[in-house]
Design a protein around this motif. Structure first.
Motif, PDB file in Angstrom:
ATOM      1  N   ALA A 117       0.830  -1.211   0.000  1.00 24.01           N
ATOM      2  CA  ALA A 117       0.000   0.000   0.000  1.00 24.01           C
ATOM      3  C   ALA A 117       0.864   1.261   0.000  1.00 24.01           C
ATOM      4  O   ALA A 117       0.467   2.298  -0.539  1.00 24.01           O
ATOM      5  N   SER A 129       1.618   3.029  -3.328  1.00 26.22           N
ATOM      6  CA  SER A 129       0.581   3.767  -4.032  1.00 26.22           C
ATOM      7  C   SER A 129       0.992   5.229  -4.194  1.00 26.22           C
ATOM      8  O   SER A 129       1.595   5.832  -3.293  1.00 26.22           O
ATOM      9  N   PHE A 164      -0.263   7.565  -1.450  1.00 30.71           N
ATOM     10  CA  PHE A 164      -0.067   7.113  -0.068  1.00 30.71           C
ATOM     11  C   PHE A 164       0.246   8.258   0.884  1.00 30.71           C
ATOM     12  O   PHE A 164      -0.257   8.320   2.004  1.00 30.71           O
ATOM     13  N   THR A 194       0.154   3.851   9.268  1.00 26.60           N
ATOM     14  CA  THR A 194       0.588   2.662   8.531  1.00 26.60           C
ATOM     15  C   THR A 194       2.025   2.307   8.887  1.00 26.60           C
ATOM     16  O   THR A 194       2.353   1.137   9.123  1.00 26.60           O
TER      17      THR A 194
END
Length: 291
Positions: A16, A19, A22, A32
């Motif tokens: 992720a 991305s 992000f 995260t």
């Protein structure tokens, strides 16, 4: 969550991160990164070590006899705190001076959550007082370093026999009069890093070897954790104030006024005897949990 599930979640979170959007949500990005760090620590067993025993070493720093006496004061403070927690103290290694102070002293603190409670005591401690070793009674500043590491059982270690060098010597530590008659003290050196650990408190060479090995494994584990922490913080958008190795974490001022202050949390008290003589560290340690 088993190891496979942890690895899969880490992989998903790291995916992720790739991305393009992000970093658009900075708070979510921080969360995260924090989650990845916690999962990796869980995988490596760090969360389990918090629940177990701790090895605590106090080293004298600048200050001569005063610093070595400060080591004694800190040792007594931690022993009183451990007693209040119903923990057990085992002396592993010591280098004592003729004044009753310590150049260095290593103990094992056995009890539930010992490492988790004590781990943030690691760092430089500073003492300011009227020196009892100065004939003029002048104010003196001295430093001692505290190191707290978890117990790493030998069966869980990845250290190979060829990675270490074992040195034997006659023990001068506690354990009875016969300890000086045989080479029971053990020092183990990790060849690649030159990091060493010593144990002399047990009566047998094998028991001291096992304790020294556990300490060495713990030292290497802690370095690995600190390196990982630095890598994670290097990716963060804004870094919190760093507490570097060698900077004081707490000051104990006994003259010209009385004050003990933790420089990381801001917790302070003027009741110095309560802390140093009675081991009442609860307020400081509770605040450290949020570091």
């Amino acid at each position: 969550m088993n190891e496979k599930e942890i690895e899969e979640e880490i992989l998903a979170l790291e995916l992720a991160m790739q991305s393009a959007d992000f970093w658009n949500d900075k708070i979510a990005a921080q969360n995260t990164l924090k989650k990845i760090k916690e999962l990796k620590e869980q995988k490596e067993g760090a969360l389990l070590y918090d629940k177990g025993n701790a090895i605590l070493t106090i080293f004298a720093g600048a200050g001569g006899d005063d610093s070595e006496d400060f080591c004694r004061m800190l040792l007594e403070m931690y022993m009183k705190y451990a007693l209040g927690q119903n923990w057990t103290i085992l002396f592993l290694d010591e280098n004592k001076n003729s004044q009753g102070g310590y150049r260095n002293i290593t103990i094992e603190v056995q009890g539930k959550n010992a490492y988790g409670m004590l781990k943030n005591e690691s760092g430089v401690h500073r003492l300011v007082r009227m020196s009892p070793f100065n004939s003029k009674g002048l104010r003196h500043t001295s430093f001692s370093m505290v190191e707290v590491i978890p117990i790493i059982p030998e069966r869980n270690s990845t250290i190979r026999p060829e990675d270490i060098r074992i040195e034997l010597s006659k023990s001068g530590g506690p354990g009875g009069q016969n300890v000086n008659k045989r080479e029971t003290a053990v020092r183990i050196v990790h060849i690649a890093t030159n990091i060493a650990a010593s144990a002399s408190g047990e009566r047998s060479q094998e028991a001291n070897r096992q304790k020294a090995f556990e300490m060495l494994a713990a030292k290497l584990f802690k370095i690995q954790q600190e390196n990982h922490k630095a890598e994670v913080e290097g990716m963060q958008i804004s870094k919190t104030t760093e507490i570097e190795w060698g900077s004081q974490i707490r000051s104990y001022v006994l003259h010209p006024y009385k004050m003990i202050k933790d420089h990381r949390t801001g917790v302070e008290t003027s009741n110095t005897s309560k802390v140093l003589e009675e081991g009442k560290l609860d307020e400081f340690i509770e605040a450290e949990r949020f570091l």
